[in-house]
Design a protein around this motif. Sequence first.
Motif, PDB file in Angstrom:
ATOM      1  N   UNK A 630       0.810  -1.216   0.000  1.00  0.00           N
ATOM      2  CA  UNK A 630       0.000   0.000   0.000  1.00  0.00           C
ATOM      3  C   UNK A 630       0.847   1.270   0.000  1.00  0.00           C
ATOM      4  N   UNK A 631       2.157   1.121   0.156  1.00  0.00           N
ATOM      5  CA  UNK A 631       3.033   2.283   0.161  1.00  0.00           C
ATOM      6  C   UNK A 631       3.119   2.985   1.500  1.00  0.00           C
ATOM      7  N   UNK A 632       2.530   2.395   2.556  1.00  0.00           N
ATOM      8  CA  UNK A 632       2.595   3.000   3.888  1.00  0.00           C
ATOM      9  C   UNK A 632       4.003   2.886   4.451  1.00  0.00           C
ATOM     10  N   UNK A 633       4.642   1.751   4.195  1.00  0.00           N
ATOM     11  CA  UNK A 633       6.007   1.508   4.654  1.00  0.00           C
ATOM     12  C   UNK A 633       6.889   1.359   3.418  1.00  0.00           C
ATOM     13  N   UNK A 634       8.066   1.947   3.480  1.00  0.00           N
ATOM     14  CA  UNK A 634       8.988   1.885   2.347  1.00  0.00           C
ATOM     15  C   UNK A 634       9.577   0.485   2.207  1.00  0.00           C
ATOM     16  N   UNK A 635       9.666   0.025   0.972  1.00  0.00           N
ATOM     17  CA  UNK A 635      10.256  -1.279   0.693  1.00  0.00           C
ATOM     18  C   UNK A 635      11.731  -1.086   0.353  1.00  0.00           C
ATOM     19  N   UNK A 636      12.641  -1.592   1.186  1.00  0.00           N
ATOM     20  CA  UNK A 636      14.072  -1.379   0.930  1.00  0.00           C
ATOM     21  C   UNK A 636      14.555  -2.017  -0.369  1.00  0.00           C
ATOM     22  N   UNK A 637      13.843  -3.039  -0.855  1.00  0.00           N
ATOM     23  CA  UNK A 637      14.257  -3.701  -2.093  1.00  0.00           C
ATOM     24  C   UNK A 637      13.577  -3.119  -3.326  1.00  0.00           C
ATOM     25  N   UNK A 638      12.564  -2.263  -3.124  1.00  0.00           N
ATOM     26  CA  UNK A 638      11.801  -1.685  -4.236  1.00  0.00           C
ATOM     27  C   UNK A 638      11.217  -2.751  -5.163  1.00  0.00           C
ATOM     28  N   UNK A 639      10.843  -3.873  -4.581  1.00  0.00           N
ATOM     29  CA  UNK A 639      10.329  -4.985  -5.381  1.00  0.00           C
ATOM     30  C   UNK A 639       8.837  -5.239  -5.169  1.00  0.00           C
ATOM     31  N   UNK A 640       8.355  -5.077  -3.940  1.00  0.00           N
ATOM     32  CA  UNK A 640       6.955  -5.407  -3.642  1.00  0.00           C
ATOM     33  C   UNK A 640       6.071  -4.196  -3.961  1.00  0.00           C
ATOM     34  N   UNK A 641       5.768  -4.040  -5.246  1.00  0.00           N
ATOM     35  CA  UNK A 641       5.023  -2.860  -5.699  1.00  0.00           C
ATOM     36  C   UNK A 641       3.590  -3.162  -6.110  1.00  0.00           C
ATOM     37  N   UNK A 642       3.248  -4.443  -6.348  1.00  0.00           N
ATOM     38  CA  UNK A 642       1.898  -4.834  -6.775  1.00  0.00           C
ATOM     39  C   UNK A 642       1.422  -4.007  -7.959  1.00  0.00           C
ATOM     40  N   UNK A 643       2.288  -3.840  -8.949  1.00  0.00           N
ATOM     41  CA  UNK A 643       1.967  -2.992 -10.093  1.00  0.00           C
ATOM     42  C   UNK A 643       0.750  -3.492 -10.862  1.00  0.00           C
ATOM     43  N   UNK A 644       0.645  -4.796 -11.059  1.00  0.00           N
ATOM     44  CA  UNK A 644      -0.484  -5.322 -11.827  1.00  0.00           C
ATOM     45  C   UNK A 644      -1.803  -5.111 -11.097  1.00  0.00           C
ATOM     46  N   UNK A 645      -1.777  -5.181  -9.765  1.00  0.00           N
ATOM     47  CA  UNK A 645      -2.996  -4.933  -8.996  1.00  0.00           C
ATOM     48  C   UNK A 645      -3.416  -3.470  -9.104  1.00  0.00           C
ATOM     49  N   UNK A 646      -2.441  -2.570  -9.058  1.00  0.00           N
ATOM     50  CA  UNK A 646      -2.768  -1.147  -9.185  1.00  0.00           C
ATOM     51  C   UNK A 646      -3.344  -0.830 -10.559  1.00  0.00           C
ATOM     52  N   UNK A 647      -2.828  -1.491 -11.580  1.00  0.00           N
ATOM     53  CA  UNK A 647      -3.361  -1.292 -12.920  1.00  0.00           C
ATOM     54  C   UNK A 647      -4.794  -1.787 -13.012  1.00  0.00           C
ATOM     55  N   UNK A 648      -5.066  -2.942 -12.413  1.00  0.00           N
ATOM     56  CA  UNK A 648      -6.440  -3.479 -12.405  1.00  0.00           C
ATOM     57  C   UNK A 648      -7.374  -2.554 -11.651  1.00  0.00           C
ATOM     58  N   UNK A 649      -6.905  -1.987 -10.530  1.00  0.00           N
ATOM     59  CA  UNK A 649      -7.731  -1.054  -9.765  1.00  0.00           C
ATOM     60  C   UNK A 649      -8.063   0.179 -10.597  1.00  0.00           C
ATOM     61  N   UNK A 650      -7.082   0.666 -11.359  1.00  0.00           N
ATOM     62  CA  UNK A 650      -7.298   1.865 -12.172  1.00  0.00           C
ATOM     63  C   UNK A 650      -8.414   1.650 -13.191  1.00  0.00           C
ATOM     64  N   UNK A 651      -8.329   0.559 -13.950  1.00  0.00           N
ATOM     65  CA  UNK A 651      -9.359   0.304 -14.967  1.00  0.00           C
ATOM     66  C   UNK A 651     -10.701   0.013 -14.329  1.00  0.00           C
ATOM     67  N   UNK A 652     -10.700  -0.642 -13.174  1.00  0.00           N
ATOM     68  CA  UNK A 652     -11.957  -0.946 -12.499  1.00  0.00           C
ATOM     69  C   UNK A 652     -12.660   0.329 -12.037  1.00  0.00           C
ATOM     70  N   UNK A 653     -11.888   1.256 -11.489  1.00  0.00           N
ATOM     71  CA  UNK A 653     -12.459   2.530 -11.046  1.00  0.00           C
ATOM     72  C   UNK A 653     -13.068   3.286 -12.228  1.00  0.00           C
ATOM     73  N   UNK A 654     -12.357   3.291 -13.338  1.00  0.00           N
ATOM     74  CA  UNK A 654     -12.853   4.009 -14.520  1.00  0.00           C
ATOM     75  C   UNK A 654     -14.163   3.428 -15.023  1.00  0.00           C
ATOM     76  N   UNK A 655     -14.199   2.120 -15.204  1.00  0.00           N
ATOM     77  CA  UNK A 655     -15.359   1.498 -15.832  1.00  0.00           C
ATOM     78  C   UNK A 655     -16.535   1.284 -14.885  1.00  0.00           C
ATOM     79  N   UNK A 656     -16.254   1.045 -13.603  1.00  0.00           N
ATOM     80  CA  UNK A 656     -17.344   0.731 -12.673  1.00  0.00           C
ATOM     81  C   UNK A 656     -17.837   1.967 -11.942  1.00  0.00           C
TER      82      UNK A 656
END
Length: 796
Positions: A630-656
């Motif tokens: 969720x970005x509340x805590x910084x990830x020292x490896x910059x790997x756990x970003x859940x990019x695909x989930x954020x993309x799905x959320x974006x399109x879902x918000x737009x269409x729904x």
Amino acid sequence: MASILRRLGLRASTNTTPSDTASKRSEDPAPDSVEKDKTNAFTTDAQVAGDLSLDPDATGPHVHTAGDETLVDSDPALRDLPWSVRRVVSLVDDPSEPTLTFRYFLLTIIFVVPGAFLSQMSHFRTTSAPYSVFFVQICANYVGIWLAKCLPTRRWKVPFIDFEFSMNPGPWSTKEHVLVTISAASGATYNLAYAPISIAELYFNTRINAGVAIVFMWGVVWTGYSFAAISRQFLLYDPQYPWFQALCQTALFETQKKDREHTTPTSRKQMIVFFSVLGGVTLWQFLPEYVFPMLGSLAFLCWVAPHNATANFIGSGFGGMGLLNLSLDWSNISALGNLFLLPFWTQVVMFVAFAVNCWILIPAAKWGNLATYKHGLMSNSVLQANGTSYPLTKLVTATGTLNTTVYEEYGPLYFGAQMLWGIFFSYAAYTSAIVWSLLFGWKAMKASIKKIQARRSSTKGQTINFQYTDQLNILQRSYLEVPIWWYVVLFLCSFLAIVPAVAAGQLFIPVWTYFVAIATGAVMVTPLGWLYAISNYQLPIGTFNELLYGIMVNAVGGHKNPTGATVYSSIAGDAWYRAQYMLQDQKIGHYMHIPPRATFFSQIFGCTLGIPINYAVVRWVLSTKREILLGVVSDPTNQWTAQSLKSSLSTSVQYVLVGPSAMFKEHIFKPLPYGFLVGAIAPVIFFALHKAFPKSKLKFHLWNTTIFFSILTNFYGNISTGYTSAFIGSFVVMYWAFRYRYNLWARYNYLLAAAFDAGYNLNMLLIFLCFGSGKLIAMPYWWGNNEQSSERCFAL
């Protein structure tokens, strides 16, 4: 247990070695009295698939051995098989080979469990460790040989039932090897349904019950597998459809088999070439992926003018147009598919689409009047009117509805020009797939349907493959076919897994939309499967599914939680996505003479085993990485970003939440619905040109508009390198070598395809384990890894 094995069409394992005598051709029904028309489905689709029916080096009739018989090309058992199939696939079979043995079950568990774990985990990370089916295919062979040497050969009797088995029924068999790989392809992967499960918990604090989640994940996969029955009678058994990925794996299976059982100088050389290329690619990929990133994008214009903004934009492959740009990174070169597998005509269409996208539309939008909204030209983010990123999460209330106050504060949602035409062409690709398959594929499908009906009446309902007279189908008649009711039962299992959960309100969608989802999925199985079978190109249609769901729920009202769009997309998407992969793996079974019921079982067993592992990974990640995701805590490896989930959320918000009606009223979105019309008209134009000029050198029937439109949607602005390199490689391999060095091409092409993919995936796994699984270890900056720009495009 014995009765179950008999129903699967199998024999109980024995201690005997598989017979050295290959099965002869079974009694063949009388061939059709009419010679196959040269303009019939085979000729047309073989040309579409890259002229694989013609051997460039053919100077006379070729001779093939099939058991104790000798066949020539004019034989009815051979004439329908494309040349690439004849050169790769064995025409003999040994039905006594063991299949579903103890070794099969043991190795399936060994390879599916870690594969399901790694594949699912990768969808929460920025970088991932790919779990390649080629990795399983290679490793399973050597582990199976080792097990055959060390496992006890005694027979074990199962208590209380009349069944006994041997843990080691003899030498490691090819059919066991194939079935382990097919199970891994079904189970050692991620599950599409993880997205709604994760989005509901991450962004809306709604945790779906574990039992409901696992059953839902099973259900979406079973729906797709059951839908394979819609097209299998012609896309699977008809020899004109090559399924290039299946042919690639078959080439490796056959080479491994020869090396294991009857080593010859040729098979030994093939294995040397395979492992040499695999090792070379594995080592090479350390350079562009880690040590020397500049090799990933050789931007010659940036070298000439490293501080000129215009030259940088035109030449950069990472954020620019990619003109005169080359790549030596296999991940970029194979971004749209393995160049050794895609027919040359497919790669020509793909390259033209890329050139139109990057070298025509982008400059027209940047320096011309193509786009009125100038912000975020090559961005896939949702933007505000001033070009800054839109705070999408603020648009959603705690109950999953639109926060109208926030929407009025920030205003309408905007997209960059490239993302807009990407949506336009994704709509066009959807309708084009349907229309193109009807116009160009209907003749072949109709011919297959007529054959099915004619053969069924003449053979009194015997197995499906009695309609075809080629040698591969003849060999498969030794085995019991999968009855249609197995697929019906599988669909009923998926139905009973999903509908009660939907009706209970646990999956965020109205019940009636489930029926729309499976109906649209059923409609798309055949046209998209046909496209994949002849071109090795798989069309993504997720955008349309989410749009359709948005239209439905906004028209009826209620169910405005954006998670519903990903639930719907999971059901509708897997209905055709998994069907295609099931058919592809069943084609491998067909090429390798596996009992159809054993193939079916291995696919269901693999996914049934892998899905609980998928869910366990989802639970582990959401429990331990929630605040990082969720970005509340910084990830020292910059790997756990859940990019695909954020993309799905974006399109879902737009269409729904915002809704298609409100979105399409905005001036920049108004042209988008016309994409459906363009997609429907374009195939008609090319079909008319093909009919008017059938012998034209332009070959209008090869300019597949579905692939063209789809590629225009696949480029997301940040990477434009690799396409030119892929086209050059394709010209050498799939055009020049195929036409002028055919014997060499036939012997090594599919092995090289497997070696390149396996080497790349092995390298990614090694990089992940060595430099990214624990503490992130970055490569020190140097000339080939410039801190500001690895391409040396300093003014971009």
